[in-house]
Design an enzyme around this catalytic site. Sequence first.
Site, PDB file in Angstrom:
ATOM      1  CG  ASP A  63     -49.589 -36.550  27.710  1.00 24.46           C
ATOM      2  OD1 ASP A  63     -49.284 -35.973  28.766  1.00 24.46           O
ATOM      3  OD2 ASP A  63     -50.360 -36.069  26.861  1.00 24.46           O
ATOM      4  CE1 TYR A 154     -38.218 -22.129  36.651  1.00 27.35           C
ATOM      5  CE2 TYR A 154     -39.031 -22.386  38.881  1.00 27.35           C
ATOM      6  CZ  TYR A 154     -38.517 -22.936  37.717  1.00 27.35           C
ATOM      7  OH  TYR A 154     -38.334 -24.295  37.628  1.00 27.35           O
ATOM      8  CE  LYS A 161     -39.407 -27.484  38.392  1.00 30.34           C
ATOM      9  NZ  LYS A 161     -39.544 -28.821  37.806  1.00 30.34           N
TER      10      LYS A 161
END
Length: 255
Positions: A63, A154, A161
């Site tokens: 994780d 988005y 990003k």
Amino acid sequence: MALLSGKTALVSGIANRWSIAYAIARAFHAHGANLILTYEGERTQPEVEKMAAECGGVATMCDVSTDESLAALRAFIDKRGVKLDALVHSIAFARKEELAGKFYATSRDGFALALGVSAYSLVALCRELAPVFAPNASVMTMTYLGSVRAVSNYNVMGVAKAALEASVRYLSVDLGESGIRVNAISAGPIKTASARAVSGFTSILGDVAAKSPLRRNAVADDVANAAVFLASDLSTAITGHVLYVDAGYNVVGIS
Ligand code: NAP
């Protein structure tokens, strides 16, 4: 021709058979790589272990949101006595409600969560795994056009990003000293669990199919082939780069 024989690759981010990372793992296996796959938790453990067995590889938990889990991953690799020739970071997360509507409605903790899991995790993985990278190793991550364009819904993931792509450039300088390269693949939209969390995702697929130079969407196997290239010795002077695998959609202006 097997482009990755004798190489060991760690592939993160497999949730199921539609995951981009699964296509990458299969392509790496087909090109002769030895695989270590990681899964986030118990929910995906049985499926990812099965996939690893199919590829003659191994699977372990990681994780990326906790330093303990990253340290455990490093210990797992150390214990096996291998060095990584390739690392694939194919991980992202944002709350579903923040992938719809107004970007300015993003909450403070939702912003931190999305950037932490989707961008900072690459930095943390590189720091933790730097001692187990082979000379000339190749690191790659998955990004999307929403980093440089405002793509409907988005939202915070586009900001994550952008941070991820900037991180690729800084990491390429840090790790370049040791001959390690760091790149991103900017994939076109592909129907996966993560993509379906973005509101209106199906209309994005339709837009790309209609307007991209190749008049189609990229598929996970297209991304996987580019990943093989980046992991292979064919890309030894390419670093800090964002490689678009999107049927050319990113170059189109008004159509
Ligand atoms: P996916 O199958 O849902 O993969 C996303 C992966 O991230 C899952 O395996 C998920 O694990 C993992 N993940 C989330 N939080 C994590 C954590 N804290 N620690 C470890 N793993 C965690 O979707 P995908 O489309 O293949 O996404 C892979 C990458 O490609 C992402 O970075 C995505 O943004 C990028 N990308 C996708 C597209 C697209 O259209 N599909 C386009 C461009 C870029 P669990 O499911 O087990 O939580």
